[in-house]
Design a protein around this motif. Structure first.
Motif, PDB file in Angstrom:
ATOM      1  N   THR A 268      42.560-102.274 -55.216  1.00 22.28           N
ATOM      2  CA  THR A 268      41.549-101.456 -55.434  1.00 22.28           C
ATOM      3  C   THR A 268      40.143-101.882 -55.006  1.00 22.28           C
ATOM      4  O   THR A 268      39.448-101.071 -54.187  1.00 22.28           O
ATOM      5  CB  THR A 268      41.430-100.994 -56.650  1.00 22.28           C
ATOM      6  OG1 THR A 268      42.859-100.849 -57.234  1.00 22.28           O
ATOM      7  CG2 THR A 268      40.386 -99.912 -57.021  1.00 22.28           C
TER       8      THR A 268
ATOM      9  N   HIS B 175      31.739 -92.460 -59.668  1.00 18.87           N
ATOM     10  CA  HIS B 175      32.506 -93.746 -59.278  1.00 18.87           C
ATOM     11  C   HIS B 175      31.102 -94.751 -59.313  1.00 18.87           C
ATOM     12  O   HIS B 175      30.081 -94.759 -58.739  1.00 18.87           O
ATOM     13  CB  HIS B 175      33.023 -93.915 -57.825  1.00 18.87           C
ATOM     14  CG  HIS B 175      34.149 -92.949 -57.981  1.00 18.87           C
ATOM     15  ND1 HIS B 175      35.598 -93.707 -58.056  1.00 18.87           N
ATOM     16  CD2 HIS B 175      34.741 -91.931 -57.868  1.00 18.87           C
ATOM     17  CE1 HIS B 175      36.614 -93.067 -58.084  1.00 18.87           C
ATOM     18  NE2 HIS B 175      36.122 -91.569 -57.915  1.00 18.87           N
TER      19      HIS B 175
ATOM     20  N   ILE C 218      40.206 -92.319 -55.211  1.00 18.04           N
ATOM     21  CA  ILE C 218      40.074 -93.519 -54.406  1.00 18.04           C
ATOM     22  C   ILE C 218      41.178 -93.345 -53.318  1.00 18.04           C
ATOM     23  O   ILE C 218      40.954 -93.461 -51.898  1.00 18.04           O
ATOM     24  CB  ILE C 218      39.936 -94.808 -55.029  1.00 18.04           C
ATOM     25  CG1 ILE C 218      38.858 -94.996 -56.015  1.00 18.04           C
ATOM     26  CG2 ILE C 218      40.155 -95.937 -54.049  1.00 18.04           C
ATOM     27  CD1 ILE C 218      39.005 -96.441 -56.707  1.00 18.04           C
TER      28      ILE C 218
ATOM     29  N   VAL D 195      33.463 -92.509 -51.392  1.00 17.80           N
ATOM     30  CA  VAL D 195      34.458 -92.046 -52.363  1.00 17.80           C
ATOM     31  C   VAL D 195      33.621 -90.799 -53.179  1.00 17.80           C
ATOM     32  O   VAL D 195      34.298 -90.161 -53.660  1.00 17.80           O
ATOM     33  CB  VAL D 195      34.950 -93.157 -53.285  1.00 17.80           C
ATOM     34  CG1 VAL D 195      35.733 -92.744 -54.506  1.00 17.80           C
ATOM     35  CG2 VAL D 195      35.786 -94.254 -52.428  1.00 17.80           C
TER      36      VAL D 195
ATOM     37  N   LEU E 158      31.959 -97.102 -51.318  1.00 20.20           N
ATOM     38  CA  LEU E 158      31.808 -96.612 -52.566  1.00 20.20           C
ATOM     39  C   LEU E 158      31.268 -95.193 -52.448  1.00 20.20           C
ATOM     40  O   LEU E 158      31.728 -94.259 -53.006  1.00 20.20           O
ATOM     41  CB  LEU E 158      31.128 -97.587 -53.468  1.00 20.20           C
ATOM     42  CG  LEU E 158      31.090 -97.082 -55.045  1.00 20.20           C
ATOM     43  CD1 LEU E 158      32.565 -96.855 -55.631  1.00 20.20           C
ATOM     44  CD2 LEU E 158      30.336 -97.942 -55.713  1.00 20.20           C
TER      45      LEU E 158
ATOM     46  N   VAL F 135      38.418 -99.894 -52.092  1.00 19.65           N
ATOM     47  CA  VAL F 135      36.815 -99.142 -52.150  1.00 19.65           C
ATOM     48  C   VAL F 135      36.068 -99.682 -50.771  1.00 19.65           C
ATOM     49  O   VAL F 135      35.378 -98.997 -50.433  1.00 19.65           O
ATOM     50  CB  VAL F 135      36.567 -99.289 -53.568  1.00 19.65           C
ATOM     51  CG1 VAL F 135      35.160 -99.020 -53.590  1.00 19.65           C
ATOM     52  CG2 VAL F 135      37.170 -98.480 -54.531  1.00 19.65           C
TER      53      VAL F 135
ATOM     54  N   GLY G  50      34.098-100.781 -57.276  1.00 19.54           N
ATOM     55  CA  GLY G  50      35.446-101.147 -56.796  1.00 19.54           C
ATOM     56  C   GLY G  50      36.257-101.778 -57.896  1.00 19.54           C
ATOM     57  O   GLY G  50      37.259-101.307 -58.404  1.00 19.54           O
TER      58      GLY G  50
ATOM     59  N   ARG H   2      40.826 -93.245 -61.976  1.00 22.91           N
ATOM     60  CA  ARG H   2      39.682 -92.965 -60.966  1.00 22.91           C
ATOM     61  C   ARG H   2      40.619 -93.424 -59.465  1.00 22.91           C
ATOM     62  O   ARG H   2      40.151 -92.784 -58.510  1.00 22.91           O
ATOM     63  CB  ARG H   2      38.694 -93.976 -61.103  1.00 22.91           C
ATOM     64  CG  ARG H   2      39.064 -95.614 -60.895  1.00 22.91           C
ATOM     65  CD  ARG H   2      37.994 -96.343 -61.234  1.00 22.91           C
ATOM     66  NE  ARG H   2      38.594 -97.879 -61.252  1.00 22.91           N
ATOM     67  CZ  ARG H   2      38.056 -98.743 -60.286  1.00 22.91           C
ATOM     68  NH1 ARG H   2      37.373 -98.147 -59.281  1.00 22.91           N
ATOM     69  NH2 ARG H   2      38.820 -99.893 -60.290  1.00 22.91           N
ATOM     70  N   LYS H   3      41.584 -94.147 -59.585  1.00 23.11           N
ATOM     71  CA  LYS H   3      42.309 -94.467 -58.455  1.00 23.11           C
ATOM     72  C   LYS H   3      43.041 -93.448 -57.598  1.00 23.11           C
ATOM     73  O   LYS H   3      43.241 -93.619 -56.313  1.00 23.11           O
ATOM     74  CB  LYS H   3      43.234 -95.535 -58.750  1.00 23.11           C
ATOM     75  CG  LYS H   3      42.603 -96.858 -59.064  1.00 23.11           C
ATOM     76  CD  LYS H   3      43.522 -97.882 -59.840  1.00 23.11           C
ATOM     77  CE  LYS H   3      42.535 -99.218 -60.356  1.00 23.11           C
ATOM     78  NZ  LYS H   3      43.419-100.316 -60.855  1.00 23.11           N
TER      79      LYS H   3
END
Length: 277
Positions: free
Chosen positions: A110, A136, A50, A122, A119, A114, A139, A46-47
């Motif tokens: 992270t 998402h 982000i 994102v 959030l 976030v 965070g 997921r990063k």
């Protein structure tokens, strides 16, 4: 490609746990997948999104790569990365927070990033670029057992991550594609560089020749292991491979730790692609 797909599926069929993947041959544009649109826990893959949402916020003037980011104790209650162990109150730049978030999967960074981006922002970012299977939800991830539901974690799909990595790569040289990501080509190149600095190399790169460039992000979840990246060969990007394992047991029948079996599967898949494309 047909023979390669057959061999990749044979590897997955032989594994005592589910596996899904998406592949793009960057020389021909040919694509294939196994359950490529089926949502799975994203873990730290997921990063990538982000990071790109943060770089888009930089391009929009909402954030700055050189702004100070204070490492606060409230973000240190996690089990990933290195900053969880350090004395809080020090600062780094946003750029360095992005680097640490990717290359050692630091969740203190992270959670901080976030919250800086938002959030909701994102999620809107992923929606805007066509990541239809990505949701998402936090965070810093909650600590969950192996029986958690998909609705309790951030989810994605192999094809979503393939799409994002492909756009980052194209955006490095194509201003129009970079604009689709809300970035400049320079920011796309920074994102690709950060992914290529990855220090966790026991999955996609594990069976590739020493020194092979792989721009990637690993993930470790309560019930699976994954990696998503761009594999290079002879100085050029060869392919995008995103691989996800699910419901991996703690140990296989022969005693092999589940995490090791998942890592070996992903490594063998990457080597097949490296040798046959």
């Amino acid at each position: 490609m047909k023979d390669l797909v057959h061999r990749l599926n044979e590897l997955c069929d032989a594994a005592p746990f589910p596996a899904s993947w998406a592949l793009e041959d960057l020389a021909t544009g040919a694509r294939a997948d196994r359950l490529g649109d089926t949502p799975v826990p994203s873990a730290s893959t997921r990063k990538i999104s982000i990071m790109m949402a943060a770089l888009a916020a930089v391009h929009a003037g909402k954030l700055a790569l050189d702004q100070r980011v204070t490492i606060e104790a409230r973000y240190q209650d996690n089990d990933s990365g290195t900053f969880q162990h350090l004395t809080p109150g020090f600062w780094i730049t946003l750029r360095d927070a992005l680097v640490m978030m990717i290359i050692v999967s630091d969740n203190t960074c992270t959670g901080t990033v976030v919250d800086l981006v938002g959030l909701d922002a994102v999620q809107r970012y992923c929606d805007s670029i066509g990541m239809k299977g990505t949701t998402h939800r936090f965070g810093i991830p909650p600590r969950l057992g192996r029986e958690h539901t998909l609705e309790q974690v951030t989810t994605t799909t192999p094809n979503d991550q393939r799409l994002l990595l492909g756009l980052i790569l194209q955006g490095c040289d194509d201003a129009a594609v970079a604009a689709r990501l809300g970035c400049t080509s320079e920011l796309c190149r920074l994102g690709l560089d950060i992914l290529s600095w990855q220090k966790l190399k026991m999955r996609l790169p594990s069976l590739l020749p020493l020194g092979t460039k792989v721009a990637h992000k690993t993930g470790t979840g309560a019930r699976g292991y994954m990696d998503a990246g761009i594999i290079f060969k002879d100085g050029r990007p060869l392919c995008i491979l995103t691989a996800y394992t699910e419901h991996v047991p703690e140990a296989l029948a022969d005693g092999t730790p589940g995490f090791a079996a998942a890592a070996q599967l992903i490594g063998r898949m990457a080597r097949l692609c490296y040798d046959r494309l």
